[in-house]
Design a protein around this motif. Structure first.
Motif, PDB file in Angstrom:
ATOM      1  N   PHE A 126       0.838  -1.201   0.000  1.00 59.65           N
ATOM      2  CA  PHE A 126       0.000   0.000   0.000  1.00 59.65           C
ATOM      3  C   PHE A 126       0.875   1.254   0.000  1.00 59.65           C
ATOM      4  O   PHE A 126       0.655   2.190  -0.777  1.00 59.65           O
ATOM      5  N   ALA A 127       1.872   1.271   0.880  1.00 60.22           N
ATOM      6  CA  ALA A 127       2.739   2.443   0.997  1.00 60.22           C
ATOM      7  C   ALA A 127       3.536   2.681  -0.273  1.00 60.22           C
ATOM      8  O   ALA A 127       3.675   3.827  -0.741  1.00 60.22           O
ATOM      9  N   VAL A 128       4.083   1.610  -0.870  1.00 60.88           N
ATOM     10  CA  VAL A 128       4.858   1.754  -2.106  1.00 60.88           C
ATOM     11  C   VAL A 128       3.970   2.241  -3.241  1.00 60.88           C
ATOM     12  O   VAL A 128       4.350   3.107  -4.042  1.00 60.88           O
ATOM     13  N   PHE A 129       2.755   1.698  -3.304  1.00 63.43           N
ATOM     14  CA  PHE A 129       1.839   2.104  -4.371  1.00 63.43           C
ATOM     15  C   PHE A 129       1.444   3.566  -4.230  1.00 63.43           C
ATOM     16  O   PHE A 129       1.301   4.277  -5.227  1.00 63.43           O
ATOM     17  N   LEU A 130       1.281   4.034  -2.997  1.00 65.29           N
ATOM     18  CA  LEU A 130       0.893   5.428  -2.782  1.00 65.29           C
ATOM     19  C   LEU A 130       1.985   6.393  -3.220  1.00 65.29           C
ATOM     20  O   LEU A 130       1.694   7.524  -3.631  1.00 65.29           O
ATOM     21  N   THR A 131       3.250   5.984  -3.130  1.00 66.29           N
ATOM     22  CA  THR A 131       4.334   6.849  -3.620  1.00 66.29           C
ATOM     23  C   THR A 131       4.232   7.032  -5.131  1.00 66.29           C
ATOM     24  O   THR A 131       4.606   8.081  -5.665  1.00 66.29           O
ATOM     25  N   ILE A 132       3.714   6.020  -5.809  1.00 64.58           N
ATOM     26  CA  ILE A 132       3.515   6.129  -7.264  1.00 64.58           C
ATOM     27  C   ILE A 132       2.273   6.971  -7.556  1.00 64.58           C
ATOM     28  O   ILE A 132       2.271   7.828  -8.444  1.00 64.58           O
ATOM     29  N   VAL A 133       1.206   6.747  -6.774  1.00 69.57           N
ATOM     30  CA  VAL A 133      -0.051   7.457  -7.002  1.00 69.57           C
ATOM     31  C   VAL A 133       0.096   8.946  -6.713  1.00 69.57           C
ATOM     32  O   VAL A 133      -0.504   9.793  -7.387  1.00 69.57           O
ATOM     33  N   SER A 134       0.919   9.296  -5.717  1.00 68.36           N
ATOM     34  CA  SER A 134       1.045  10.695  -5.309  1.00 68.36           C
ATOM     35  C   SER A 134       1.512  11.593  -6.447  1.00 68.36           C
ATOM     36  O   SER A 134       1.193  12.780  -6.485  1.00 68.36           O
ATOM     37  N   ALA A 135       2.286  11.020  -7.387  1.00 66.37           N
ATOM     38  CA  ALA A 135       2.755  11.819  -8.518  1.00 66.37           C
ATOM     39  C   ALA A 135       1.630  12.179  -9.471  1.00 66.37           C
ATOM     40  O   ALA A 135       1.736  13.146 -10.233  1.00 66.37           O
ATOM     41  N   SER A 136       0.543  11.404  -9.442  1.00 64.81           N
ATOM     42  CA  SER A 136      -0.579  11.656 -10.351  1.00 64.81           C
ATOM     43  C   SER A 136      -1.705  12.438  -9.691  1.00 64.81           C
ATOM     44  O   SER A 136      -2.600  12.928 -10.391  1.00 64.81           O
ATOM     45  N   LEU A 137      -1.675  12.562  -8.375  1.00 66.35           N
ATOM     46  CA  LEU A 137      -2.704  13.347  -7.706  1.00 66.35           C
ATOM     47  C   LEU A 137      -2.447  14.839  -7.898  1.00 66.35           C
ATOM     48  O   LEU A 137      -1.291  15.250  -8.028  1.00 66.35           O
ATOM     49  N   PRO A 138      -3.494  15.658  -7.944  1.00 65.70           N
ATOM     50  CA  PRO A 138      -3.300  17.114  -8.056  1.00 65.70           C
ATOM     51  C   PRO A 138      -2.450  17.641  -6.906  1.00 65.70           C
ATOM     52  O   PRO A 138      -2.781  17.452  -5.736  1.00 65.70           O
TER      53      PRO A 138
END
Length: 391
Positions: free
Chosen positions: A268-280
């Protein structure tokens, strides 16, 4: 045949423009008449010059949510009457129109008021201006426009944004030049380049008159295409959250349970580091989807902590008394109603039968349904609230 030629030569006229006609016209307009592009083209300088503007959109180049910037590609179509550039077509071989470089004639100093860069002249030197024999001038400057746009990412990825392109005559006041819209909205080019993330919903054009100036505002409403975000970010987060919740279905006395819980949380934590780049990436507003992700992350962290505590409790010996609240929970799970008064009377034997393993199992059942309810409610609320803006 000779008869028809004779009749046509008597009753008809033919026009054939030559290069000499064009040269003579240019000489007449710009040399003989001493045309000066510094002079507003009105025979009566006290009369306001009306200028009509329309905007044709060729494509959306990009949107920068950090800088609050919209970049579009298109061209303006600007019309006005030049009283100093008129001629009689029959005197120049029937020449009805003329093309000259945009720098050779007077033009209104129209600029993008809410632009992101320095003020620059619209168009380029090689762009030709069309001049009709009656003095009607058409100027079509093509340009990439970078405009300021207040972006609200609250409903990401179902957000809808409204951006304006405001054009104003920068130096001339409304008594010299009056700007007006030429069409009801933004004209969409037949060769419109579609954008992978945004689609155009609607557009409009309005005139605005202030104390010293006039302006034309083109408004464009765009909406984000949510499919990419849902498939690549939202759906994996939902699946990881479900995996976290189903930790409580694994017996607490199995050693792999804690390793499983920590592995899911790290994923979950690793995936969120990837997702954070796509969030506004803006502090002005907080997307509902970011709040949803934080809720799932907090719940996943609590599941790891609870699993860690349970792993320690289940290894306690039978001599260690089970906590009273866990005993009551276990007895309720057995189908027995327990109250404080009854507990003091006859259920001492049943309480002694409650083991740590049975108590932890009962607690896991309760926590599973609590976490599952929180997951379902938070997911439904997040998608319903964010989806209200999507049509």
């Amino acid at each position: 045949m000779i008869r028809w030629i004779f009749l046509f030569s008597v009753f008809g006229r033919t026009f054939c423009q030559s290069n000499t006609d064009v040269q003579n016209l240019l000489t007449q307009l710009f040399t003989t008449n001493s045309y000066n592009y510094l002079i507003r083209p009105s025979t009566d300088q006290s009369v306001t010059k009306e200028v009509y503007i329309s905007f044709t959109l060729y494509g959306i180049t990009g949107i920068d949510e950090i800088e609050q910037k919209l970049t579009t590609t298109g061209w303006l179509e600007i019309h006005w009457q030049d009283d100093l550039l008129t001629w009689t077509p029959s005197s120049y071989g029937g020449l009805q129109e003329l093309y000259v470089p945009q720098g050779n004639i007077w033009k209104p100093d129209i600029s993008l008021q809410n632009g992101f860069s320095d003020l620059k002249e619209l168009g380029s030197k090689f762009i030709q201006v069309n001049i009709q024999s009656d003095g009607q001038v058409t100027w079509r400057p093509f340009q990439v426009f970078s405009t300021k746009c207040s972006l609200d990412s609250t409903y990401f990825p179902f957000d809808r944004q409204t951006c304006d392109l405001v054009f104003v005559a920068w130096s001339l006041d409304r008594h010299d030049v009056f700007l007006a819209q030429y069409s009801d909205g933004i004209d969409i080019s037949e060769e419109l380049q579609s954008h992978g993330e945004w689609e155009i919903i609607t557009s409009s054009a309005t005139d605005e008159v202030e104390s010293y100036e006039t302006k034309v505002k083109f408004t464009i409403v765009i909406q984000r295409k949510p499919l990419f975000v849902i498939m690549n970010f939202v759906l994996p987060i939902i699946l990881l959250s479900l995996l976290d919740i189903f930790t409580f279905k694994i017996p607490a006395d199995i050693g792999e349970r804690l390793g499983y819980t920590i592995t899911v949380w790290l994923s979950f934590a690793v995936f969120l580091t990837i997702v954070s780049a796509s969030l506004p990436q803006s502090s002005e507003t907080v997307p509902i989807m970011s709040v949803y992700i934080i809720i799932q992350l907090v719940m996943g962290t609590l599941i790891v902590l609870i699993s860690t505590v349970e792993s320690g409790l289940i290894t306690l010996s039978a001599e260690e008394p089970v906590y009273r609240i866990l005993k009551m929970l276990t007895l309720r799970m057995r189908g027995k109603k327990v109250s404080i008064s009854e507990e003091s009377k006859t259920d001492a034997v049943a309480e002694k039968d409650v083991t740590w393993k049975e108590a932890i199992t009962a607690l896991d059942k309760l926590l599973f349904w609590i976490c599952f309810a929180i997951f379902v409610l938070s997911t439904a609320i997040a998608f319903l609230v964010a989806g209200l803006k999507y049509k």
